[in-house]
Design a protein around this motif. Structure first.
Motif, mmCIF file in Angstrom:
data_model
loop_
_atom_site.group_PDB
_atom_site.id
_atom_site.type_symbol
_atom_site.label_atom_id
_atom_site.label_comp_id
_atom_site.label_asym_id
_atom_site.label_seq_id
_atom_site.Cartn_x
_atom_site.Cartn_y
_atom_site.Cartn_z
ATOM 1 N N LYS A 178 84.410 79.969 -1.353
ATOM 2 C CA LYS A 178 85.186 81.125 -1.827
ATOM 3 C C LYS A 178 86.491 81.254 -1.043
ATOM 4 O O LYS A 178 87.554 81.535 -1.606
ATOM 5 C CB LYS A 178 84.368 82.411 -1.679
ATOM 6 C CG LYS A 178 83.257 82.579 -2.708
ATOM 7 C CD LYS A 178 82.524 83.884 -2.473
ATOM 8 C CE LYS A 178 81.368 84.042 -3.459
ATOM 9 N NZ LYS A 178 80.597 85.293 -3.215
ATOM 10 N N ARG A 179 86.392 81.045 0.256
ATOM 11 C CA ARG A 179 87.570 81.198 1.105
ATOM 12 C C ARG A 179 88.521 80.010 0.971
ATOM 13 O O ARG A 179 89.738 80.164 1.152
ATOM 14 C CB ARG A 179 87.143 81.348 2.565
ATOM 15 C CG ARG A 179 86.292 82.581 2.828
ATOM 16 C CD ARG A 179 86.024 82.761 4.321
ATOM 17 N NE ARG A 179 85.132 83.873 4.591
ATOM 18 C CZ ARG A 179 84.840 84.332 5.814
ATOM 19 N NH1 ARG A 179 85.402 83.753 6.874
ATOM 20 N NH2 ARG A 179 84.007 85.345 5.974
ATOM 21 N N ALA A 180 87.948 78.835 0.701
ATOM 22 C CA ALA A 180 88.763 77.620 0.544
ATOM 23 C C ALA A 180 88.350 76.930 -0.751
ATOM 24 O O ALA A 180 87.508 76.022 -0.741
ATOM 25 C CB ALA A 180 88.583 76.698 1.745
ATOM 26 N N PRO A 181 88.908 77.346 -1.881
ATOM 27 C CA PRO A 181 88.498 76.799 -3.187
ATOM 28 C C PRO A 181 88.609 75.278 -3.293
ATOM 29 O O PRO A 181 87.894 74.670 -4.084
ATOM 30 C CB PRO A 181 89.460 77.489 -4.168
ATOM 31 C CG PRO A 181 89.852 78.762 -3.487
ATOM 32 C CD PRO A 181 89.912 78.414 -2.025
ATOM 33 N N ASN A 182 89.478 74.673 -2.491
ATOM 34 C CA ASN A 182 89.615 73.212 -2.550
ATOM 35 C C ASN A 182 88.398 72.507 -1.930
ATOM 36 O O ASN A 182 88.289 71.284 -1.999
ATOM 37 C CB ASN A 182 90.890 72.757 -1.839
ATOM 38 C CG ASN A 182 90.865 73.038 -0.342
ATOM 39 O OD1 ASN A 182 90.501 74.139 0.075
ATOM 40 N ND2 ASN A 182 91.266 72.077 0.460
ATOM 41 N N LEU A 183 87.467 73.271 -1.358
ATOM 42 C CA LEU A 183 86.218 72.709 -0.837
ATOM 43 C C LEU A 183 85.045 72.991 -1.774
ATOM 44 O O LEU A 183 83.888 72.795 -1.408
ATOM 45 C CB LEU A 183 85.910 73.277 0.559
ATOM 46 C CG LEU A 183 86.957 72.990 1.645
ATOM 47 C CD1 LEU A 183 86.522 73.612 2.967
ATOM 48 C CD2 LEU A 183 87.167 71.486 1.807
ATOM 49 N N GLY A 184 85.366 73.415 -2.994
ATOM 50 C CA GLY A 184 84.313 73.746 -3.958
ATOM 51 C C GLY A 184 83.411 72.576 -4.295
ATOM 52 O O GLY A 184 82.232 72.766 -4.613
#
Length: 340
Positions: free
Chosen positions: A156-162
């Protein structure tokens, strides 16, 4: 040592005191003397192998180092436990210490990339007496946290780590091998060769859709040549459950570090170097600057225009920067050890 011929390297497999079997490459310089030649321990990331260091091993050996590059737990020829708890950083660091014991090496220069960068940083916390110097590539040092942050919250805090949520899901262990050619193409993509936003696998839910989509090409342009790509497909084809288990250890790692009261800062006398590519989205200025607070002897080198896979994209720069930096160290190892 021909980077395009994996068999040209010196391969070994040993059962460590931790009970796990590790496959590794062990290259010695001419007239090797452990009192004069320091050891570089190379720790690869995801989804990589000892082979990730193929362009650095030979040159570093020629500069007077013993270079050891293992297949990390779950990869290639090393043991592949099924339980995710076997892949915590504490246990992986115990394996690396046991590997140094097998080699008869008390202290080593430890270098890591990606997940291997994280593990190398944790090795400096769990086994600070086993390092001469620490070098981290692409993924900056992050200190242990007193607060547990679930992977869902991280995404959630870093969407690129989804995409890590998919790796955390057990189904990825059997779905990814079914689309391994596509997966290797995406992981090692040469992003300068295409700009198709539909192939951005980083948001939550994107990667599994891209892999399952019959329209996704298997021959995406990558930073690998055909020989290298075939080797990765072959070795990763041995199984992806182990490599993916690294992403299933978040809570286990937190609990281990909390229980042991692992310090946040690295040893004040530990020489430290961070290499990163300016086009690598994992090396953000915020995280890089945060790392500085916990490292007394912090040094870094930004490699302009390069991405995440520095050992390939910037193979000559990485080789030279590391060798030159080590050569100028004056108090990382005993006086009777020759300069690199």
């Amino acid at each position: 040592m021909d980077p395009l011929k994996p068999e040209s390297f010196n391969h070994r497999t040993e059962i460590l005191s931790t009970g796990r079997a590790y496959h590794f490459v062990d290259q010695l310089p001419v007239d090797y003397d452990p009192k004069r030649h320091p050891t570089i321990l190379c720790v690869h990331g995801f989804p990589d192998l000892w082979y990730g260091w193929r362009y650095q091993i030979g040159p570093w050996v020629h500069r007077g180092c013993r270079v050891v590059a293992p297949d990390m737990l779950g990869y290639g020829g090393s043991a592949k436990p099924t339980d995710a708890q076997e892949y915590t950083s504490k246990k992986l660091c115990a394996d690396l210490a046991a590997l140094l014991d097998v080699l008869g090496v008390r202290r080593a220069i430890v270098i890591g990339h990606d997940w291997g960068s994280y593990i190398a940083g944790r090795f400096a916390l769990w086994h600070p007496d086993r390092l001469l110097a620490l070098i981290m590539l692409s993924v900056p040092y992050t200190p242990p946290s007193r607060e547990y942050l679930p992977l869902t919250e991280v995404a959630k805090r870093a969407p690129n780590l989804g995409y890590q949520l998919y790796f955390n899901d057990q189904k990825s262990s059997h779905e990814i091998p079914s689309h391994l050619e596509k997966f290797v193409g995406l992981m090692f993509a040469d992003v300068s060769q295409y700009t198709d936003k539909r192939l951005d696998f980083t948001p939550e839910g994107a990667l599994e859709k891209i892999l399952a989509d019959p329209q996704t090409p298997t021959g995406l342009p990558t930073i690998l040549n055909d020989t290298e790509r075939a080797y990765y497909v072959q070795e990763l084809g041995r199984g992806m459950h182990g490599p993916l288990n690294y992403y299933r250890t978040t809570q286990y790692r937190h609990e281990e570090e909390l229980a042991a009261r692992v310090p946040a800062a690295l040893s004040a006398d530990l020489p430290y170097l961070f290499l990163w590519g300016t086009h690598d989205p994992t090396a953000t200025p915020f995280v890089i600057n945060k790392a500085r607070k916990f490292i007394e002897k912090y040094q870094d080198i930004a490699i302009e225009g390069r991405g995440h896979w520095l050992m390939v994209e910037a193979k000559d720069e990485v080789t030279k920067h590391v060798a030159d930096w080590l050569e100028h160290l004056t108090c990382s190892y005993p006086r009777n050890v020759s300069k690199l």
